[in-house]
Design an enzyme around this catalytic site. Structure first.
Site, PDB file in Angstrom:
ATOM      1  N   GLU A   1       8.132   0.598  16.660  1.00 43.80           N
ATOM      2  CA  GLU A   1       9.304   1.069  15.934  1.00 43.80           C
ATOM      3  C   GLU A   1       9.225   2.591  15.849  1.00 43.80           C
ATOM      4  O   GLU A   1       8.185   3.171  16.110  1.00 43.80           O
ATOM      5  CB  GLU A   1       9.379   0.417  14.551  1.00 43.80           C
TER       6      GLU A   1
ATOM      7  N   ASN B   1       0.794  -1.231   0.000  1.00 41.87           N
ATOM      8  CA  ASN B   1       0.000   0.000   0.000  1.00 41.87           C
ATOM      9  C   ASN B   1       0.831   1.289   0.000  1.00 41.87           C
ATOM     10  O   ASN B   1       0.367   2.297  -0.513  1.00 41.87           O
ATOM     11  CB  ASN B   1      -1.034  -0.008   1.131  1.00 41.87           C
TER      12      ASN B   1
ATOM     13  N   CYS C   1      -3.218   1.700   6.410  1.00 39.52           N
ATOM     14  CA  CYS C   1      -3.504   0.984   7.659  1.00 39.52           C
ATOM     15  C   CYS C   1      -4.056   1.906   8.733  1.00 39.52           C
ATOM     16  O   CYS C   1      -4.846   1.499   9.571  1.00 39.52           O
ATOM     17  CB  CYS C   1      -2.243   0.296   8.160  1.00 39.52           C
TER      18      CYS C   1
ATOM     19  N   GLU D   1       3.611  -4.918  12.223  1.00 34.40           N
ATOM     20  CA  GLU D   1       2.663  -3.811  12.033  1.00 34.40           C
ATOM     21  C   GLU D   1       1.526  -4.364  11.189  1.00 34.40           C
ATOM     22  O   GLU D   1       1.710  -4.681  10.012  1.00 34.40           O
ATOM     23  CB  GLU D   1       3.370  -2.633  11.374  1.00 34.40           C
TER      24      GLU D   1
HETATM   25  P1  NAD Z   1      -0.459  -9.423   3.291  1.00 33.48           P
HETATM   26  O1  NAD Z   1      -0.380  -9.877   4.693  1.00 33.48           O
HETATM   27  O2  NAD Z   1      -1.371 -10.144   2.366  1.00 33.48           O
HETATM   28  O3  NAD Z   1       0.970  -9.462   2.596  1.00 33.48           O
HETATM   29  C1  NAD Z   1       2.073  -8.750   3.115  1.00 33.48           C
HETATM   30  C2  NAD Z   1       3.360  -9.429   2.685  1.00 33.48           C
HETATM   31  O4  NAD Z   1       3.441 -10.706   3.305  1.00 33.48           O
HETATM   32  C3  NAD Z   1       3.470  -9.660   1.184  1.00 33.48           C
HETATM   33  O5  NAD Z   1       4.797  -9.398   0.791  1.00 33.48           O
HETATM   34  C4  NAD Z   1       3.146 -11.148   1.053  1.00 33.48           C
HETATM   35  O6  NAD Z   1       3.725 -11.751  -0.081  1.00 33.48           O
HETATM   36  C5  NAD Z   1       3.761 -11.688   2.329  1.00 33.48           C
HETATM   37  N1  NAD Z   1       3.212 -12.975   2.802  1.00 33.48           N
HETATM   38  C6  NAD Z   1       1.955 -13.450   2.664  1.00 33.48           C
HETATM   39  N2  NAD Z   1       1.843 -14.664   3.252  1.00 33.48           N
HETATM   40  C7  NAD Z   1       3.057 -14.966   3.780  1.00 33.48           C
HETATM   41  C8  NAD Z   1       3.584 -16.074   4.515  1.00 33.48           C
HETATM   42  N3  NAD Z   1       2.831 -17.114   4.835  1.00 33.48           N
HETATM   43  N4  NAD Z   1       4.880 -16.024   4.901  1.00 33.48           N
HETATM   44  C9  NAD Z   1       5.658 -14.960   4.599  1.00 33.48           C
HETATM   45  N5  NAD Z   1       5.216 -13.897   3.898  1.00 33.48           N
HETATM   46  C10 NAD Z   1       3.928 -13.881   3.497  1.00 33.48           C
HETATM   47  O7  NAD Z   1      -0.840  -7.865   3.363  1.00 33.48           O
HETATM   48  P2  NAD Z   1      -1.117  -6.879   2.151  1.00 33.48           P
HETATM   49  O8  NAD Z   1      -2.440  -7.222   1.560  1.00 33.48           O
HETATM   50  O9  NAD Z   1       0.075  -6.801   1.280  1.00 33.48           O
HETATM   51  O10 NAD Z   1      -1.230  -5.460   2.905  1.00 33.48           O
HETATM   52  C11 NAD Z   1      -2.406  -4.963   3.454  1.00 33.48           C
HETATM   53  C12 NAD Z   1      -2.431  -5.194   4.960  1.00 33.48           C
HETATM   54  O11 NAD Z   1      -1.297  -4.574   5.564  1.00 33.48           O
HETATM   55  C13 NAD Z   1      -3.635  -4.568   5.660  1.00 33.48           C
HETATM   56  O12 NAD Z   1      -4.142  -5.465   6.615  1.00 33.48           O
HETATM   57  C14 NAD Z   1      -3.043  -3.336   6.353  1.00 33.48           C
HETATM   58  O13 NAD Z   1      -3.767  -2.882   7.479  1.00 33.48           O
HETATM   59  C15 NAD Z   1      -1.695  -3.843   6.730  1.00 33.48           C
HETATM   60  N6  NAD Z   1      -0.771  -2.727   6.962  1.00 33.48           N
HETATM   61  C16 NAD Z   1      -0.428  -2.414   8.256  1.00 33.48           C
HETATM   62  C17 NAD Z   1       0.418  -1.336   8.508  1.00 33.48           C
HETATM   63  C18 NAD Z   1       0.789  -0.940   9.922  1.00 33.48           C
HETATM   64  O14 NAD Z   1       1.691  -0.117  10.073  1.00 33.48           O
HETATM   65  N7  NAD Z   1       0.168  -1.480  10.941  1.00 33.48           N
HETATM   66  C19 NAD Z   1       0.918  -0.579   7.436  1.00 33.48           C
HETATM   67  C20 NAD Z   1       0.526  -0.929   6.138  1.00 33.48           C
HETATM   68  C21 NAD Z   1      -0.302  -2.008   5.905  1.00 33.48           C
END
Ligand code: NAD
Length: 487
Positions: free
Chosen positions: A468, A156, A289, A255
């Site tokens: 962090e 994102n 997020c 996060e």
């Molecule tokens: P996601 O969890 O689907 O994927 C994130 C990353 O994890 C990707 O690179 C993906 O390939 C990898 N991944 C997926 N499954 C995995 C596994 N089993 N092992 C290792 N890696 C794996 O998230 P997304 O759809 O890319 O992002 C959106 C989400 O991120 C939303 O829930 C949002 O709230 C959250 N987010 C949180 C913050 C924060 O600071 N709290 C910031 C930005 C986004």
């Protein structure tokens, strides 16, 4: 012209072993942007091996000042190649150019500067300890790097979120293997060129592209050569990664998702509160997020607030990133568009009053294949409705009325998540009272998304593990060792 995105391992751009690739499509019109090499065990092994060699080699020999100096150079090089970073991230995410130029890309450079500053100025503790012979002992602490850090990123705000991890990790003397999101390969790859250009030693920064499960992401989290894992993404992915990290008892920093509430009291500056709500609901097409998907508005201003929000939401204009009049981009992918539209259907089925939106907007013929959804506002749902409980990550919100401060606090806390909140009121005593009661990691009073990189950042409840930012990042990215000297 379609691009090819290669891995960056040990200072070199390399193809996948066996040449396995997948496609990256534009969120704007579904056209082919490029081909991404998919990493597996072989690439993760090579990247971790390179990162370990760099950790024990040239990187370790640098003083903190020398390391910080290199990170300032990384920041300067990102700034020098600003337009390339803007173009790369714009192509990957489809978001308006103004968002890239003013918010996301400058933060890439700022993260490197902020953590270079932090490590140069951090002290550790010293104690004079009494001993039976009266001569005493001195105890002092040393901070050293933790090792090879696995960095797993979402799509994102790719450069901002990745450098928020990579910068402190490197500043503390670690080396990294980054797995960018499969949706956004571009800026992590470009950063490889920057690292080489400023002379960061080979193997300090490595990138392996691929997916999560049974692909580069999972292999990275399971690799025994990785000392700690920092992850930004969905809560349920975090739970999977935590299981992998348990093997070898590796530390994690997470996060995760949110379902953030904005609390708007009747005495607020209404115009400013609506402006802020607009930004927090619709920035980046709702894919933030920290964004607000639940607005709680005190009853005397409820109708007026909803009317003002509707009027402004209906003025949002979808379009291409470069078009200066574009104020709303597309969602990241076809599958995310389907997910968000299924929530739009669900809201209707559960009896929502659709104030505006709820479908796919009318767009010009050249954009018809893009991943667009309408900015959407609902009212009238109970607190148990699906769209009031689950994180949607789209340009939408539910607005609910409240009558008392305690009720607003209860509603805000009625979620398994605990990432952020914003409170709008002119009564500062109340603002502080409410801030102390809402169970989140980050609270904004009369503002939203105003960040100081020295402050602790992270979520409570199911929105994260750890903090962090500034010196708080050092807790995760360094190993603290005590040395006791008998005098
Ligand atoms: P996601 O969890 O689907 O994927 C994130 C990353 O994890 C990707 O690179 C993906 O390939 C990898 N991944 C997926 N499954 C995995 C596994 N089993 N092992 C290792 N890696 C794996 O998230 P997304 O759809 O890319 O992002 C959106 C989400 O991120 C939303 O829930 C949002 O709230 C959250 N987010 C949180 C913050 C924060 O600071 N709290 C910031 C930005 C986004």
């Amino acid at each position: 012209m379609a691009k090819t995105f290669l891995h960056f391992i040990n200072g070199e751009f390399v193809q996948s072993h066996g040449g396995r690739t997948f496609e990256k499509r534009s969120p704007i019109d579904n056209s082919l942007i490029g081909t991404i090499h998919e990493g597996g065990k072989h690439e993760i092994d090579a990247a971790v091996t390179a990162a370990q060699a760099a950790l024990h080699g040239p990187w370790r020999k640098l003083s903190i000042e020398q390391r910080a100096e290199m990170l300032y150079r990384v920041a300067d090089e990102i700034t020098r190649r600003f337009d390339e970073f803007v173009a790369a991230e714009m192509a990957d995410t489809g978001q308006p150019k103004s968002v890239m130029e003013h918010a996301f890309i400058p933060r890439g450079a700022a993260n490197f500067k902020a953590f270079a500053d932090t490590v140069k100025n951090v002290a550790t503790e010293t104690f004079i300890t009494p001993t039976p012979d009266g001569k005493g002992a001195i105890n002092y602490a040393l901070r050293g790097p933790k090792g090879v850090i696995g960095v797993i990123c979402p799509w994102n705000a790719p450069l901002l979120l990745m450098t928020w991890k990579v910068a402190p990790a490197l500043a503390c003397g670690n080396t990294v293997v980054v797995k960018p999101s499969e949706e956004t390969p571009a800026t992590a790859t470009l950063l490889g060129e920057v690292m080489n250009a400023v002379g960061i030693p080979k193997g300090v920064y490595n990138v392996v592209h691929g997916f999560g499960s049974d692909s580069a992401g999972e292999f990275l989290t399971r690799h025994p050569g990785v000392s700690a894992i920092t992850f930004t993404g969905e809560t349920r992915t975090g739970a999977e990664i935590m299981k992998a990290a348990a093997v070898g008892l590796r530390d994690v920093s997470f996060e995760l998702g949110g379902k953030n509430a904005g609390i708007i009291f009747a005495d607020c500056d209404l115009n400013a509160a609506v402006d802020s709500a607009m930004r927090s609901v619709f920035l980046n097409c709702g894919q933030v997020c920290l964004g607000t998907e639940r607005l709680l508005v005190e009853r005397p201003i409820f109708s007026q607030f909803v009317a003002m929000l509707k009027e402004r939401a209906e003025k949002l204009k979808v379009g291409r990133s470069e078009d200066k009049s574009t104020t709303l981009g597309p969602l990241i992918s076809k599958s995310h568009q389907s997910k968000v539209l299924s929530y739009y259907e669900n809201a209707r089925a559960e009896g929502a009053m659709v104030v505006t939106g709820g479908g796919i907007p009318k767009v010009s013929v050249d954009l018809e294949q893009g991943f667009w959804v309408e900015p959407t506002i609902w009212t009238g749902l109970s607190e148990t409705a699906t769209v009031v409980r689950e994180e949607i990550f789209g340009p939408c919100c539910h607005v609910a009325p409240f009558d008392h401060e305690d009720e607003a606090i209860r509603m805000a806390n009625d979620t398994p998540y605990g990432l952020s909140t914003m409170i709008w009121t002119r009564d500062l005593a109340r603002a502080h009272r409410v801030a102390a009661e809402v169970e989140v990691g980050l609270t904004w009073i009369n503002s939203w998304f105003l960040r100081d990189l020295r402050t602790p950042f992270g979520g409570s409840k199911q929105s994260g593990i750890g903090r962090e930012g500034g010196v708080h990042s050092l807790e995760f990215y360094t190993e603290l060792r005590n040395v006791c000297v008998k005098l």
